[in-house]
Scaffold this active site. Structure first.
Site, PDB file in Angstrom:
ATOM      1  N   LYS A  36      -4.709  -6.614   3.963  1.00 38.43           N
ATOM      2  CA  LYS A  36      -4.951  -5.528   2.737  1.00 38.43           C
ATOM      3  C   LYS A  36      -6.236  -5.387   2.511  1.00 38.43           C
ATOM      4  O   LYS A  36      -6.383  -3.724   2.146  1.00 38.43           O
ATOM      5  CB  LYS A  36      -3.753  -6.165   1.956  1.00 38.43           C
ATOM      6  CG  LYS A  36      -4.152  -5.004   0.519  1.00 38.43           C
ATOM      7  CD  LYS A  36      -2.969  -3.846   1.148  1.00 38.43           C
ATOM      8  CE  LYS A  36      -3.483  -2.191   0.141  1.00 38.43           C
ATOM      9  NZ  LYS A  36      -2.969  -2.572  -2.010  1.00 38.43           N
ATOM     10  N   SER A  68       1.182  -1.103   0.071  1.00 33.54           N
ATOM     11  CA  SER A  68       0.031   0.090   0.142  1.00 33.54           C
ATOM     12  C   SER A  68       0.813   1.248  -0.240  1.00 33.54           C
ATOM     13  O   SER A  68       1.954   1.333   0.567  1.00 33.54           O
ATOM     14  CB  SER A  68      -0.325  -0.148   1.457  1.00 33.54           C
ATOM     15  OG  SER A  68      -1.808   1.051   1.195  1.00 33.54           O
ATOM     16  N   GLU A  95      -9.816   2.495   4.381  1.00 31.27           N
ATOM     17  CA  GLU A  95      -9.726   3.508   2.889  1.00 31.27           C
ATOM     18  C   GLU A  95     -10.924   4.238   2.799  1.00 31.27           C
ATOM     19  O   GLU A  95     -11.225   5.096   2.790  1.00 31.27           O
ATOM     20  CB  GLU A  95      -8.367   2.818   2.388  1.00 31.27           C
ATOM     21  CG  GLU A  95      -8.384   4.261   0.863  1.00 31.27           C
ATOM     22  CD  GLU A  95      -7.534   3.099   0.123  1.00 31.27           C
ATOM     23  OE1 GLU A  95      -7.887   3.700  -0.988  1.00 31.27           O
ATOM     24  OE2 GLU A  95      -6.570   2.741   0.120  1.00 31.27           O
ATOM     25  N   HIS A 109      -7.931  -3.340   5.173  1.00 23.35           N
ATOM     26  CA  HIS A 109      -7.052  -1.933   4.775  1.00 23.35           C
ATOM     27  C   HIS A 109      -8.142  -0.914   3.837  1.00 23.35           C
ATOM     28  O   HIS A 109      -8.060   0.153   4.063  1.00 23.35           O
ATOM     29  CB  HIS A 109      -5.223  -2.092   4.808  1.00 23.35           C
ATOM     30  CG  HIS A 109      -5.259  -0.874   4.332  1.00 23.35           C
ATOM     31  ND1 HIS A 109      -5.000  -0.164   3.038  1.00 23.35           N
ATOM     32  CD2 HIS A 109      -4.049   0.679   4.811  1.00 23.35           C
ATOM     33  CE1 HIS A 109      -4.369   1.057   2.816  1.00 23.35           C
ATOM     34  NE2 HIS A 109      -4.158   1.335   3.751  1.00 23.35           N
ATOM     35  N   ASN A 110      -8.017  -1.846   2.549  1.00 18.77           N
ATOM     36  CA  ASN A 110      -9.070  -0.800   1.520  1.00 18.77           C
ATOM     37  C   ASN A 110      -9.961  -1.073   2.004  1.00 18.77           C
ATOM     38  O   ASN A 110     -10.648   0.402   2.024  1.00 18.77           O
ATOM     39  CB  ASN A 110      -8.274  -1.629   0.104  1.00 18.77           C
ATOM     40  CG  ASN A 110      -6.922  -1.606  -0.072  1.00 18.77           C
ATOM     41  OD1 ASN A 110      -6.430  -1.207   0.307  1.00 18.77           O
ATOM     42  ND2 ASN A 110      -7.321  -2.129  -1.882  1.00 18.77           N
TER      43      ASN A 110
END
Length: 489
Positions: free
Chosen positions: A185, A130, A192, A188-189
């Site tokens: 991940k 990232s 986000e 995480h996105n």
């Protein structure tokens, strides 16, 4: 001739190129390969000119340049392309060699690939990377998972090229088995998506509710970036609001209001439903992008569906305006806490379901630098999980509980005023709704269970009986007393 390559990277789009240059800067010899061979030549003649990067025009040539155990990193489009490259590479490798997928692959695919390659004696890593183009070049957040035996062989490279925080601590550590790295991940996105939607709603309140100009909002986000909201996304929002088009007008106001998505947010929401974990804010952020894509429908609807004037009655009163801006800041911060709390709830559920051992404080550390959601806020998350590794919910930590208490009045005022004036705040309001649901010992699901038992004989538990005992009532006096065991609704 003795092989000199430390690692190979396949895929010379901008992320692949920048990771190669980053590795080169840190003293590693990288072998570069691309399916379109001309890209290799162009890369060596331009961006990689004067470096130690070795160009390989075929997979056999690439493998021949690598030291053992051979490390091959794929920076290609997620999906079938990854499988195609793996099929091409495997015949040229030997037991103990390592294949690394650095794209945004679905964690389930990484689970499968890890098992398949380990069965052939090879090792596999699926790693989240990232930070975008800039992060890849100067230091991304790296989240590796897969075959644990592979980690010692890539640790030095990954931690060297990753972002650093504090006293040089790398934003990279081993996440867990199989698809754990890509799963983290993915979450995480998802977070986000939530962060971006919350910021957009704050912008919308200031623009349409308070009538603020782009320059005024630029100044506001500049101030916000100095306090508890200090983060990459607040920082770039500040810059965007200050950016002028060629005619001197704010460029942001000329951008069409339809947002795209690449799938990771959607995957997060789908998996949350499978695990029964309510990540309501991330889901709302995903659906808000879907609503934005209905541009033509919205243009038709705006002519027929009416609401109140969005401008707040106090918009020109400087003291009340300043107070409401502070309330927006409080609402944004409190909702951000809820978003991360939900993300961590999902990771805990996944760790239990997939038998992963996730280090939650370590994950916060990996996100503190290099990545899109990096912020000062993440240090507090690490402290929370370092103090209580089995903390069931981030909102129960003393710091975050205190911050929600501090922000709660302003948070509620922001949503109340927005509803009155018809300004949509789906993410801010769903965050508050979740907070209110989570803090209530009793919810109206007792009526819901009665309804399910009435029409489908689904049974229910009773508050005056031990958990695990189920009852069915013949609500109408007609039919039998047999409960349902297979039908669900």
């Amino acid at each position: 001739m003795e092989p000199t390559g430390d690692i190979a990277v396949i895929g010379l789009a901008v992320m692949g190129q920048n990771l190669i240059l980053n590795m080169n800067d840190h003293g590693f010899t990288v072998v570069a390969h691309n399916r379109t061979v001309e890209k290799v030549d162009r890369f060596l003649a331009n961006e990689a000119k004067g470096t130690k990067v070795i160009g390989a025009r075929s997979i056999p040539e690439m493998v021949a340049h690598l030291k053992r155990p051979r490390r091959v990193m794929l920076m290609v489009k997620a999906g079938s392309v990854v499988d195609q490259f793996i099929e091409q590479i495997v015949p040229h490798l030997e037991p103990g060699d390592i294949i690394i997928d650095g794209g945004n692959s679905l964690y389930g695919d990484t689970n499968r690939r890890t098992r398949e390659l380990e069965a052939k004696g090879l090792l596999y890593i699926g790693t989240g990377v990232s930070g975008g183009e800039e992060g890849a070049r100067t230091g991304p957040s790296i989240m590796p998972g897969g075959s644990p035996a592979a980690w010692p062989h890539v640790k030095e490279i990954f931690q060297a090229i990753s972002a650093k925080v504090g006293d040089g601590e790398p934003c990279c550590d081993w996440v867990g088995e199989e698809g754990a790295g890509h799963y983290v991940k993915m979450v995480h996105n998802g977070i986000e998506y939530g962060d971006m939607q919350l910021i957009c709603e704050a912008y919308n309140l200031m623009k349409n509710g308070l009538g603020m100009s782009a320059d005024e909002m630029h100044d506001t986000f500049t101030e916000w970036n100095k306090g508890e909201l200090d983060s990459y996304l607040i920082e770039i929002t500040r810059d965007i609001l200050g950016f002028k088009d060629e005619d001197g007008e704010p460029l942001v106001e000329k951008i069409l209001d339809t947002a795209g998505q690449k799938g990771t947010g959607k995957w997060t929401v789908i998996n949350s439903a499978e695990l029964g974990m309510p990540i309501t804010l991330i889901a709302e952020a995903v659906y808000s992008r879907c609503v934005s894509a209905l541009k033509e429908d919205r243009l038709r609807a705006t002519r027929k569906l009416k609401g109140p004037n969005p401008l707040f009655t106090f918009a020109k009163n400087s003291d009340k305006k300043a107070a409401y801006i502070e309330n927006i800041k409080e609402a944004l911060f409190a909702s951000k806490i809820v978003s991360y709390a939900q993300g961590y709830m999902l990771m805990r559920a996944a760790a239990q379901e997939y038998k992963w051992k996730l280090n939650y404080g370590g994950i916060a550390m990996m996100w503190r630098g290099g990545c899109i959601i990096r912020s000062a806020f993440l240090g507090k998350i690490k402290e929370a999980y370092d103090a209580k590794p089995k903390l069931p919910n981030l909102m129960l930590d003393n710091y975050f509980r205190g911050e929600i208490k501090r922000c709660q009045k302003g948070w509620r005022n922001v949503i109340m005023q927005a509803v009155k004036k018809g300004i949509p705040v789906p993410a801010l309001s769903t965050a508050l709704a979740f907070y209110d649901q989570y803090r209530n010992a009793v919810l109206p699901a007792n009526l819901l269970q009665a309804q399910r038992d009435y029409f489908g004989a689904h049974t229910y538990e009773r508050v005056d009986k031990p958990r695990g005992e189920f009852f069915h009532t013949n609500w109408t006096g007609r039919g039998g007393d047999v409960s349902s065991s297979t039908y669900n609704a």
